[in-house]
Design a protein around this motif. Structure first.
Motif, PDB file in Angstrom:
ATOM      1  N   GLU A 296       0.836  -1.193   0.000  1.00 53.88           N
ATOM      2  CA  GLU A 296       0.000   0.000   0.000  1.00 53.88           C
ATOM      3  C   GLU A 296       0.874   1.248   0.000  1.00 53.88           C
ATOM      4  O   GLU A 296       1.911   1.293   0.666  1.00 53.88           O
ATOM      5  N   SER A 297       0.441   2.235  -0.751  1.00 54.53           N
ATOM      6  CA  SER A 297       1.250   3.434  -0.901  1.00 54.53           C
ATOM      7  C   SER A 297       1.152   4.364   0.298  1.00 54.53           C
ATOM      8  O   SER A 297       2.096   5.055   0.614  1.00 54.53           O
ATOM      9  N   LEU A 314       2.401  11.141   1.132  1.00 53.20           N
ATOM     10  CA  LEU A 314       3.849  11.007   1.182  1.00 53.20           C
ATOM     11  C   LEU A 314       4.421  10.961  -0.225  1.00 53.20           C
ATOM     12  O   LEU A 314       3.831  10.364  -1.132  1.00 53.20           O
ATOM     13  N   PRO A 315       5.586  11.569  -0.436  1.00 53.93           N
ATOM     14  CA  PRO A 315       6.249  11.450  -1.742  1.00 53.93           C
ATOM     15  C   PRO A 315       6.562   9.993  -2.052  1.00 53.93           C
ATOM     16  O   PRO A 315       6.672   9.149  -1.155  1.00 53.93           O
ATOM     17  N   PHE A 324       8.094   3.772   8.561  1.00 50.80           N
ATOM     18  CA  PHE A 324       7.985   5.227   8.512  1.00 50.80           C
ATOM     19  C   PHE A 324       6.855   5.673   9.436  1.00 50.80           C
ATOM     20  O   PHE A 324       5.832   4.992   9.545  1.00 50.80           O
ATOM     21  N   PRO A 325       7.018   6.816  10.159  1.00 49.13           N
ATOM     22  CA  PRO A 325       5.978   7.251  11.104  1.00 49.13           C
ATOM     23  C   PRO A 325       4.628   7.443  10.431  1.00 49.13           C
ATOM     24  O   PRO A 325       4.527   7.731   9.237  1.00 49.13           O
ATOM     25  N   THR A 326       3.578   7.307  11.226  1.00 45.99           N
ATOM     26  CA  THR A 326       2.214   7.464  10.732  1.00 45.99           C
ATOM     27  C   THR A 326       1.917   8.940  10.476  1.00 45.99           C
ATOM     28  O   THR A 326       2.281   9.815  11.273  1.00 45.99           O
ATOM     29  N   VAL A 327       1.253   9.208   9.363  1.00 47.90           N
ATOM     30  CA  VAL A 327       0.823  10.569   9.063  1.00 47.90           C
ATOM     31  C   VAL A 327      -0.499  10.820   9.776  1.00 47.90           C
ATOM     32  O   VAL A 327      -1.532  10.257   9.418  1.00 47.90           O
TER      33      VAL A 327
END
Length: 1086
Positions: A296-297, A314-315, A324-327
């Protein structure tokens, strides 16, 4: 007798509503309500006889109009009346995002007496009000849903906050999406219409038809975005209503199911796009509480209107990075052209903020600023939000943080420790912000301020809050809507949240005088206090700017909050300005005051000993947590009683504490700021101590446009609402610029004769770049009780929608003469020409051969003159009258009939008329904007064209050396002649209609300045045909001679030879006659 109140009665409840194509005027009645009609009539007579009548101001961020009630009263009238035609306020009727107007009524313009405020909404233009989003639900049916409602969601129109939507989040027993729409700000139940949107949503689903419920929703300027338990749905463009119900499209997110959607959230940066610029666009973000897999992106997606494509926040460089941390939140900052992230690492329990530049509406992988790392105490972040129409960015959770520089840095505003802020509510008008914790506690602040207040708590389990357009706070619960009082202070909001809360905390305070007017209060923390509860015994940021009240008498304004580790037992303190002396303890309350006092140091504490000879002087247990005050020395907080004559205490300032010193009776005093027998002190909000006045506009949130090379000056004044205050040298106002790279902003400050603080801000364009930025004027020392502490004007480096160019006619013709079509000069010549029906100007091929596509005074039902030649038949196209059969069906408005624009040539009936010839006609141009009229002159340059391709005209202008260089540079690029608008003159040698278009070249203005004007040349003499006759005669003679020569040659006839022979014969005959014969012949002839 009690002062009468002023009341306003609006006769037409539906503002500017259409009925059978007719736009009604606005009729408003204003009257005094007294004990009876006679007294009311008497009051009106008194004011009217004195020349006073109410005035009504209608304003928004870009408009300000004043209308006066009629001063004349009829004998039987007990009210003032004003009739305002709609076109005096607005002439537009198209559906678009339109800013709601503020209405302010005072007894007389300029006199702030009997003032009242309201709002004015253009309901025929408001997009969401033109639709039926579902099946209408009767009020009786709505109440049946209440037992199944678990939460409420509210969203409001960015430009008209009185237009709002309230949605029900229902349990699994009831399926459906139920939304109420109001145009009156939830003031009355009957203003809200309820809709069942279930079938509308189901129509976009293929199979899933179970457990449907609303989750979140956002109303943007032009679209409605709804997040449900079965997906995300986006409405069609609200500006283009149809006869059918509002339809939605579903956004697909691969791999996401109902369990993900019910935990989703929508994020939106609320901005009003009335008079929208090309760089203004809405963005909406959706986040999901789930850990994304490698396939998943993202668990965060965003889109810009029309919200057809949703892309990961996210890029792409971060795709596939599992840890990677959660947005938590992604917001688009349109002032800076950036995307702001709030990340949270659930493993490490850390939060960070990051800012990325947007390129082609996509965030760059490289951060614009260094990443901001929140401290570990910010352990439960919830989200971020921009205050509407500003650059103030708030991050909230168990703490509240504020950024004023686009997310580069953050400042801690509040720490709620084990409580978490779950919701925030904002008012753009008053800059008020209310945030609610998960425990139901309610706090408030003003945008940009570093202080906040507690205003109470909410006891209802299901509720939401909402600010209307005037800044009134509403509490919305099931079946009941409550509104606060006028937003002159937060005190009016306490009706919604109970009595004003005491912001004190359970500990003792030790006062320490530093001067006659200044006092320091130290908060006591016992040695055995658990580490996790120490914060509850300390002053915090919530106390900044508040008032300490004593249980007896006295109050002091807190000016500063300090955190420290020494002296022992005091971990925090506040510096306060004493406004009223605090009451001291009396001998009958503390008998120890009847004795002298010996002070000795005993390790880290001090021993207080009374005189043993004074029998009645005793220390009692009620003296614990009382403070001994010694003028000129440190104060001592009594912590324990050893016996009747001895007690232990701690010093507030150990460096100035006396040792082995005796203080006689009446030279030492006791204060009681303890809490052992019930807290004797409280902390409340401070009354408003400042007035904020701005000179430019009555609106608090003005929008100003700054064109290339222009500047704008804004003044604001801070007036202190207190006497005997001490003058401060530090500024009373803090000014923030949202995007300092867009405009050149300078400030100048001074104090006027009344000691009011005056600031003058000058903003000028400095780049060939369009955009907008918000300014912020913040009274940092004002109380949160003030109605205005923050003013947020918006400056746009762009072209104002009110800025236009106009041609000044050489002769003024009154409008009533244009209606009649007759306006004669001193010689009886009519200066108005009524054009023939379906008229087209002549071409260079002749009057009878028009070649232009433009019709004037069009009527499809009438024949078209001058339409005999094939080339004329191929040209000529109706515009406004296309595809209709009569002129009435063209729907030409009055403005279109008198417009010079070629787009409305079908409607144009009358034009200015001049006598032939026209020489040196002055082409005078001016620029009109909200600040007035200015002549068009250098550096502006123009091009002039005739829209019907006529050529028998020419222009003359002055060409200074600088203009000459510009002409040489621009004319090859533009492919047209460039003129200096100053001293521009026009000469016309042709006849009938000439239609000119003047265009300002780009590069000197953001505006597309175009003006058109028409001139009809009449009574031109017929052209003399001499040249044509001479040419024809010459051609005939030459042709005849050539033909005769050809025939002679064909017949063998040689005229020249014959002529020569005839000459020779005559000569021979003459030579044979003698002189005598000639004399004889002459005599005989006589």
């Amino acid at each position: 007798m009690e002062s009468p109140l002023i009341y306003v009665s609006v006769l037409l409840l539906n503002v500017f509503e259409f009925s059978s194509g007719i736009v009604y005027n606005k009729k408003i009645q204003c009257f005094f309500q007294t004990e009876n009609e006679i007294a009311s009539k008497a009051m009106l007579s008194v004011f009217t006889s004195g020349g006073l009548a109410p005035s009504l101001g209608i304003m928004n961020s870009t408009y300000n109009g004043i209308f006066h009630f009629n001063l004349t009263l009829f004998s039987d009238r007990i009210l003032w009346l004003v009739d305002i035609p709609r076109e005096n306020i607005t002439q537009s009727t198209d559906i678009a995002a339109v800013e709601e107007w503020l209405v302010r009524i005072t007894l007389h313009h300029g006199l702030n007496i009997y003032a009242t405020e309201g709002t004015l909404l253009d309901v025929i233009r408001e997009p969401i009000l033109q639709w039926t989003p579902g099946d209408v639900i009767p009020e009786s049916e709505i109440s049946k849903l209440y037992p199944h409602v678990v939460d409420l969601k509210v969203t409001k129109c960015p430009c008209a906050n009185d237009v709002a939507l309230l949605g029900f989040i229902v349990d699994t027993i009831v399926d459906g999406v139920y939304i109420g729409i109001t145009f009156g700000g939830f003031w009355h139940d009957y203003d809200t219409t309820w809709f069942n949107m279930t079938q509308t949503i189901y129509s976009q689903l293929q199979e899933e038809h179970e457990d449907l419920s609303l989750v979140d929703m956002v109303l943007t300027n032009h679209f409605l975005v709804i997040l449900t338990s079965l997906g995300l749905f986006v409405s069609e463009d609200l500006r283009y209503p149809s006869y059918y119900s509002l339809s939605f499209s579903r956004a697909d997110f691969c791999g996401f199911e109902r369990v993900d959607y019910v935990k989703g959230k929508l994020w939106y940066n609320e901005r009003c796009f009335a008079n929208r610029e090309h760089f203004e666009v809405d963005y909406v973000t959706v986040t999901f509480e789930r850990n994304r897999t490698l396939s998943e992106s993202s668990s965060c997606f965003y889109s810009q209107e029309p919200f057809l494509e949703w892309v990961p926040c996210l890029p792409h460089i971060f795709k596939g990075i599992k840890m990677f941390p959660t947005v938590l939140t992604f917001l688009v900052d349109q002032e800076h052209g950036t995307g702001v992230y709030l990340f949270y690492n659930k493993v490490r329990k850390t939060a960070i903020a990051s800012v990325s530049t947007l390129r082609n509406n996509e965030p760059n992988s490289q951060s614009k600023f260094p990443i901001f790392r929140f401290p570990s105490s910010f352990s439960s972040p919830v989200g971020m939000v921009f205050h509407p129409r500003s650059h103030f960015l708030y991050a909230y959770g168990n703490q509240m943080w504020l950024s004023v520089d686009g997310g580069n840095t953050f400042q801690l505003i509040a720490n709620f420790h084990d409580d978490i802020i779950k919701k925030t509510f904002h008012s753009f008008y008053t800059s008020a912000i209310t945030f609610v914790s998960q425990r139901g506690k309610v706090y408030s602040t003003k945008a940009g301020m570093g202080r906040y207040s507690a205003v109470g708590s909410v006891t209802e389990r299901i509720f939401t809050l909402y600010y209307d357009h005037l800044g009134f706070l509403h509490k919305l619960t099931l079946g009941r809507f409550e509104a606060s009082g006028p937003p002159t202070a937060f005190g009016n909001s306490r009706n919604l949240f109970g009595q004003p809360p005491d912001m004190g905390f359970e500990t003792a305070l030790a006062p320490q005088h530093t001067s006659l007017d200044e006092i320091i209060f130290f908060a006591y923390v016992p040695e055995n206090e658990p580490q996790e509860t120490i914060y509850s015994k300390k002053f915090s940021n919530i106390h900044y700017g508040k008032v300490i009240h004593s249980g007896k008498t006295g109050r002091a304004y807190i000016r500063k909050v300090l955190q420290h580790t020494t002296p022992k037992g005091f971990l925090s303190s506040v510096i306060a300005e004493m406004k009223e002396p605090f009451g001291l303890e009396e001998v009958n309350e503390s008998s120890c005051l009847s004795s002298s006092l010996l002070i000795n140091k005993a390790g880290n504490v001090y021993k207080l000993t009374l005189d043993s000879q004074v029998v009645q002087a005793l220390f009692e247990h009620t003296d614990i947590e009382k403070t001994v005050v010694l003028p000129g020395y440190s104060s001592f907080l009594i912590t324990s009683i050893l016996d009747n004559k001895n007690a232990l205490a701690i010093a507030t300032m150990p460096e100035s504490a006396p040792n082995n010193m005796t203080f006689l009776k009446s030279t030492w005093f006791l204060y009681n700021f303890g809490q052992r027998n019930g807290r004797t002190w409280k902390i409340y909000s401070k009354p408003c101590n400042y007035w904020f006045q701005h000179d430019d506009s009555p609106s608090l949130n003005i929008v100003k446009y700054i064109d290339l090379g222009n500047s704008y000056v804004l003044k604001a004044k801070v007036i202190r609402n207190a006497k005997g205050f001490q003058m401060l040298e530090i500024p009373l106002l803090t000014v923030f610029v949202g995007n300092p790279n867009l405009l050149e902003v300078t400030a100048e400050v001074t104090f006027d004769d009344t000691d009011s603080y005056v600031i003058t801000i000058s903003a000028a364009s400095k780049l060939l770049h369009q955009g907008s930025t918000s300014l912020a004027f913040i009274m940092w020392s004002a109380s949160t009780e003030c109605f205005v502490t923050t003013m947020v004007p918006t400056l746009k480096s762009s072209c104002s929608y009110l800025r236009s160019m106009h041609h000044i006619p050489s002769k003024f013709i009154p409008f009533e003469d244009w209606i009649s079509g007759v306006h004669k000069d001193s010689q009886g010549f009519n200066l108005i020409k009524t054009l023939p029906i379906n008229y087209r100007p002549p071409s260079n091929m002749g009057i009878a051969i028009p070649l232009t596509d433009n019709f004037y005074h069009a009527d499809p039902s009438k024949p078209i003159p001058r339409n005999l030649f094939h080339m004329s038949k191929k040209t000529g196209k109706f515009k406004q009258c296309a595809n209709v059969s009569t002129r009435e069906e063209c729907n030409c408005t009055k403005d279109q009939k008198f417009s010079h624009a070629v787009a409305f040539s079908d409607c144009r009936e009358k034009v200015p008329r001049f006598k032939f010839p026209i020489t040196q006609y002055p082409v005078s141009l001016e620029i009109i904007n909200e600040d007035g009229r200015v002549p068009l002159q250098s550096p502006y340059l123009v091009t002039v064209t005739e829209v019907n391709m006529r050529h028998n005209w020419k222009l003359k202008h002055t060409v200074p050396e600088n203009i000459k260089r510009m002409k040489q540079l621009l004319e090859p690029i533009l492919g047209a002649a460039v003129y200096n608008p100053s001293g521009l003159n026009l000469s016309i040698k042709g006849s009938e209609l000439f239609h000119f278009r003047v265009t300002v070249i780009s590069g000197v203005t953001f505006c597309n300045l175009i003006e058109e004007f028409q001139i009809y040349v009449d009574e031109a003499p017929l052209p003399f045909p001499g040249h044509t006759l001479i040419a024809v005669a010459t051609a005939v003679v030459l042709g005849g001679l050539i033909f005769i020569a050809f025939m002679f040659q064909l017949q063998g006839i040689h005229p020249w030879r014959t002529f020569q022979r005839w000459i020779r014969r005559n000569q021979e005959k003459f030579s044979s006659i003698s002189l005598s014969e000639l004399i004889h012949r002459s005599k005989s002839e006589e």
